[in-house]
Design a protein around this motif. Structure first.
Motif, PDB file in Angstrom:
ATOM      1  N   CYS A 203       0.615  -1.143  -0.198  1.00  0.00           N
ATOM      2  CA  CYS A 203       0.057  -0.335   0.296  1.00  0.00           C
ATOM      3  C   CYS A 203       0.863   1.077   0.018  1.00  0.00           C
ATOM      4  O   CYS A 203       0.829   2.445  -0.575  1.00  0.00           O
ATOM      5  N   PHE A 204       2.128   1.669   0.650  1.00  0.00           N
ATOM      6  CA  PHE A 204       2.735   1.971   1.066  1.00  0.00           C
ATOM      7  C   PHE A 204       3.503   3.137  -0.379  1.00  0.00           C
ATOM      8  O   PHE A 204       3.709   3.843  -0.724  1.00  0.00           O
ATOM      9  N   VAL A 205       3.930   1.399  -0.913  1.00  0.00           N
ATOM     10  CA  VAL A 205       4.649   1.421  -2.132  1.00  0.00           C
ATOM     11  C   VAL A 205       4.098   2.304  -3.125  1.00  0.00           C
ATOM     12  O   VAL A 205       4.834   3.199  -4.642  1.00  0.00           O
ATOM     13  N   TYR A 206       2.442   1.684  -3.412  1.00  0.00           N
ATOM     14  CA  TYR A 206       1.830   2.333  -4.520  1.00  0.00           C
ATOM     15  C   TYR A 206       2.029   4.203  -4.325  1.00  0.00           C
ATOM     16  O   TYR A 206       1.404   3.854  -5.979  1.00  0.00           O
ATOM     17  N   ASN A 217      -6.515  11.676  -0.362  1.00  0.00           N
ATOM     18  CA  ASN A 217      -8.230  11.468   0.037  1.00  0.00           C
ATOM     19  C   ASN A 217      -8.022  10.494   0.683  1.00  0.00           C
ATOM     20  O   ASN A 217      -8.439   9.326  -0.086  1.00  0.00           O
ATOM     21  N   LYS A 218      -8.411  10.055   2.013  1.00  0.00           N
ATOM     22  CA  LYS A 218      -8.238   8.936   1.916  1.00  0.00           C
ATOM     23  C   LYS A 218     -10.057   7.168   1.926  1.00  0.00           C
ATOM     24  O   LYS A 218      -8.925   6.647   1.280  1.00  0.00           O
ATOM     25  N   ASP A 219     -10.348   7.695   1.266  1.00  0.00           N
ATOM     26  CA  ASP A 219     -11.452   7.324   1.629  1.00  0.00           C
ATOM     27  C   ASP A 219     -10.931   7.320  -0.607  1.00  0.00           C
ATOM     28  O   ASP A 219     -11.275   5.226  -0.922  1.00  0.00           O
ATOM     29  N   CYS A 247      -6.140  -0.245   6.707  1.00  0.00           N
ATOM     30  CA  CYS A 247      -4.371  -0.228   6.851  1.00  0.00           C
ATOM     31  C   CYS A 247      -4.465   1.321   6.943  1.00  0.00           C
ATOM     32  O   CYS A 247      -3.109   1.060   6.822  1.00  0.00           O
ATOM     33  N   PHE A 248      -5.231   1.934   6.826  1.00  0.00           N
ATOM     34  CA  PHE A 248      -4.456   4.211   6.027  1.00  0.00           C
ATOM     35  C   PHE A 248      -4.505   4.112   7.714  1.00  0.00           C
ATOM     36  O   PHE A 248      -3.089   4.595   7.632  1.00  0.00           O
ATOM     37  N   SER A 253      -1.020   5.940  11.796  1.00  0.00           N
ATOM     38  CA  SER A 253      -0.288   6.062  13.121  1.00  0.00           C
ATOM     39  C   SER A 253       1.566   5.918  13.140  1.00  0.00           C
ATOM     40  O   SER A 253       2.197   6.364  14.158  1.00  0.00           O
ATOM     41  N   LYS A 254       2.371   5.512  12.336  1.00  0.00           N
ATOM     42  CA  LYS A 254       3.528   4.859  12.082  1.00  0.00           C
ATOM     43  C   LYS A 254       4.332   6.517  11.024  1.00  0.00           C
ATOM     44  O   LYS A 254       4.897   6.396  10.588  1.00  0.00           O
TER      45      LYS A 254
END
Length: 287
Positions: A203-206, A217-219, A247-248, A253-254
């Motif tokens: 998800c991060f690398v995407y 936008n989170k959603d 996941c988001f 949080s990190k």
């Protein structure tokens, strides 16, 4: 310096130092401080990437400060309209940028002392501010090189692991020796990524597909992760959207995402984390 233009004839103030030291945080504190901003009628916040376009930057400034965009088609008009209106506050990792944009010496933003670095780390790790003299806990904080971003990120990594053994494992990691020629990657960020589960890494690398400074936008991002099948499998009683939100929130949080002050659904990624995402993506993603 902002209120001392009569003495120095300043039109540009530049703050220079390596990434992660807090330049943008300082600029945001100034920009959002009503007391400091007294006497400044116009305000605009613009993010400039390495590959920038002067015309596009100028247009973005005009859009920020004016409802009248009729002059945007003519490059000279907005340039002339802006000249003399602004005191510009520039943050940059490169000293030559600070020198080019002004003839007054740039302000160099120093890193934190080990004591303050520990305080930032302890805040984020929910450790005691003082380790009661335990050198085991404080040992290695110098690896953050005085960078608040590194201290924050490592602290968030350890916020659920209040264990000296876990801290020592991270301190002894071979990843501290990670080096790539001309790399902007801070080892502390790489270590934080390394400890993510596989689905969060995906998800991060995407997010490397997006430009620096992009407001996520989170959603919307969750729906895109769903469409690309990047999320972990759904457990009984869960929906895929709920998994995406989890996941988001885990990444946020990190500190892989940071919420904008004025919009609870919009988030940005720090420049150095974007650099990390692009490095990890390699040639796998193309945009």
């Amino acid at each position: 310096m902002l209120h001392d233009n009569n003495q120095h004839q300043l039109s540009v103030i530049s703050v220079v130092e390596i990434g992660g030291v807090g330049k943008t945080t300082l600029a945001q504190c100034v920009y959002n401080n009503a007391e400091l901003m007294k006497g400044f009628d116009l305000k605009a916040w613009i993010c400039v990437s390495e590959d920038f376009d002067v015309v596009e930057i100028t247009r973005n400034v005009i859009k920020e400060i004016s409802q009248d965009t009729s002059c945007l088609e003519n490059f000279n008009s907005p340039q002339l309209a802006l000249k003399g209106l602004f005191t510009i506050f520039v943050t940059s990792r490169r000293e030559n940028v600070g020198s080019i944009v002004q003839n007054y010496c740039p302000y160099f933003f120093n890193g934190l002392s080990d004591e303050y670095c520990w305080s930032v780390f302890a805040d984020n790790a929910s450790f005691p501010k003082t380790s009661n003299g335990s050198s085991e806990l404080e040992e290695g904080i110098g690896k953050c090189d005085g960078l608040p971003l590194a201290a924050e990120t490592l602290g968030r990594l350890l916020c659920t692991k209040h264990d000296v053994k876990e801290w020592n494992k991270i301190l002894m990691s071979n990843l501290w020796g990670f080096f790539v020629t001309d790399s902007k990657i801070i080892p502390a960020l790489f270590i934080s990524y390394f400890h993510l589960p596989a689905y969060l890494k995906r998800c991060f690398v995407y997010c490397s597909l997006y430009p620096k400074g992009y407001q996520f936008n989170k959603d919307e991002l969750i729906l895109l992760w769903m469409a690309e099948d990047l999320l972990r499998p759904v457990k009984r009683g869960e929906t895929l959207v709920e998994v995406g939100r989890e996941c988001f929130d885990d990444l946020a949080s990190k500190l892989f995402f940071k919420q904008l002050q004025d919009n609870e659904r919009s988030f940005v990624m720090h420049d150095l984390l974007h650099d990390l995402a692009k490095f990890l993506a390699g040639d796998f993603y193309c945009c």
